[in-house]
Design a protein around this motif. Structure first.
Motif, short mmCIF file in Angstrom:
data_model
loop_
_atom_site.label_atom_id
_atom_site.label_comp_id
_atom_site.label_asym_id
_atom_site.label_seq_id
_atom_site.Cartn_x
_atom_site.Cartn_y
_atom_site.Cartn_z
N LEU A 93 0.85 -1.19 0.00
CA LEU A 93 0.00 0.00 0.00
C LEU A 93 0.88 1.24 0.00
CD1 LEU A 93 -2.66 -1.08 2.64
CD2 LEU A 93 -2.86 -1.11 0.16
N GLU A 94 0.63 2.12 -0.94
CA GLU A 94 1.38 3.37 -1.04
C GLU A 94 0.67 4.44 -0.23
OE1 GLU A 94 4.23 3.94 -2.82
OE2 GLU A 94 4.33 1.84 -3.39
N GLU A 95 1.46 5.29 0.41
CA GLU A 95 0.87 6.42 1.11
C GLU A 95 0.57 7.50 0.09
OE1 GLU A 95 2.77 7.92 4.56
OE2 GLU A 95 3.40 5.94 5.20
N LYS A 96 -0.60 8.07 0.20
CA LYS A 96 -1.02 9.09 -0.75
C LYS A 96 -0.34 10.41 -0.38
CE LYS A 96 -5.16 10.72 -3.01
NZ LYS A 96 -6.62 10.67 -3.04
N LYS A 97 0.38 10.95 -1.35
CA LYS A 97 1.06 12.22 -1.15
C LYS A 97 0.48 13.23 -2.14
CE LYS A 97 5.33 10.06 0.30
NZ LYS A 97 6.74 9.85 0.02
N GLN A 98 0.14 14.38 -1.63
CA GLN A 98 -0.40 15.41 -2.50
C GLN A 98 0.70 16.36 -2.93
OE1 GLN A 98 -3.65 17.40 -0.63
NE2 GLN A 98 -5.10 15.80 -1.15
N SER A 99 0.82 16.54 -4.22
CA SER A 99 1.80 17.48 -4.74
C SER A 99 1.14 18.78 -5.20
CB SER A 99 2.58 16.85 -5.90
OG SER A 99 1.68 16.54 -6.94
N VAL A 100 -0.17 18.82 -5.13
CA VAL A 100 -0.92 19.99 -5.57
C VAL A 100 -1.40 20.73 -4.33
CG1 VAL A 100 -2.92 20.77 -6.88
CG2 VAL A 100 -1.67 18.75 -7.62
N LYS A 101 -1.21 22.05 -4.35
CA LYS A 101 -1.67 22.85 -3.23
C LYS A 101 -3.20 22.93 -3.27
CE LYS A 101 2.35 25.86 -3.11
NZ LYS A 101 2.83 27.24 -3.27
N PRO A 102 -3.84 22.89 -2.12
CA PRO A 102 -5.29 23.02 -2.14
C PRO A 102 -5.71 24.43 -2.53
CG PRO A 102 -4.47 22.91 0.11
CD PRO A 102 -3.30 22.67 -0.81
N ARG A 103 -6.83 24.53 -3.17
CA ARG A 103 -7.33 25.84 -3.58
C ARG A 103 -7.77 26.64 -2.36
NH1 ARG A 103 -11.17 24.87 -8.83
NH2 ARG A 103 -9.53 24.10 -10.17
N PRO A 104 -7.56 27.96 -2.39
CA PRO A 104 -8.03 28.77 -1.27
C PRO A 104 -9.56 28.82 -1.28
CG PRO A 104 -7.15 30.17 -2.99
CD PRO A 104 -6.86 28.75 -3.39
N VAL A 105 -10.12 28.90 -0.11
CA VAL A 105 -11.57 28.95 0.02
C VAL A 105 -12.03 30.37 -0.28
CG1 VAL A 105 -13.50 28.64 1.59
CG2 VAL A 105 -11.50 27.15 1.74
N ARG A 106 -12.94 30.49 -1.23
CA ARG A 106 -13.47 31.81 -1.57
C ARG A 106 -14.77 32.03 -0.79
NH1 ARG A 106 -13.93 32.27 -7.83
NH2 ARG A 106 -13.68 30.04 -7.91
N VAL A 107 -14.86 33.22 -0.20
CA VAL A 107 -16.05 33.57 0.57
C VAL A 107 -16.98 34.36 -0.32
CG1 VAL A 107 -16.89 34.76 2.62
CG2 VAL A 107 -14.66 33.63 2.65
N ALA A 108 -18.22 33.95 -0.37
CA ALA A 108 -19.21 34.64 -1.20
C ALA A 108 -19.58 35.95 -0.54
CB ALA A 108 -20.44 33.77 -1.38
#
Length: 137
Positions: A93-108
């Motif tokens: 089992l491989e550990e999931k690594k994220q290489s993409v930064k999460p998107r900033p949360v936009r406030v309506a």
């Protein structure tokens, strides 16, 4: 230590006590060789995708464990020598690594609250204004 999943299919001809002893045998073998068992999941009797040794059903067992890299080879050797095991598979089992930064949360933007009906200004109706006619010269 690496995480592994082991799934094996046991012959359905075996009695329940023999099957449980077989599952216990492989979990003990994992523990004796330095493996840490996370869970043993008995999936039960299921239909096979194709016939194995003229059988269409097998008893599935899933084991998730942690161990060093040499232990899966030892387990495979033991599973291969047992004629009660129809098939087996061990995967790392491989550990999931994220290489993409999460998107900033936009406030309506918050809309201004509307005034109640009583406070709303009444729209005035257009009034017709009469203009005096001037004689054309």
């Amino acid at each position: 230590m690496n995480r592994y999943e082991l799934i094996y299919i046991i012959d359905t001809v075996l009695e329940e006590t023999t099957r449980k002893e077989l599952v216990e045998k492989y979990t003990e073998l994992l523990k004796q060789n330095g493996g840490e068992i996370e869970k043993v999941d008995d999936w039960g009797k299921r239909r096979l995708a194709y016939a194995i040794n003229d059988m269409w059903e097998g008893w599935y067992v899933l084991v998730t464990f942690k161990s060093e890299g040499e232990l899966p080879k030892e387990i495979e050797r033991n599973l291969e020598n047992n004629d009660k095991i129809l098939r087996y598979l061990i995967i790392k089992l491989e550990e999931k690594k994220q290489s993409v930064k999460p998107r900033p949360v936009r406030v309506a933007p918050i809309a201004a609250p509307e005034a109640p009906e009583a406070e709303k200004p009444v729209a005035e109706e257009p009034v017709a204004v009469e203009t005096p006619e001037t004689p054309a010269e």
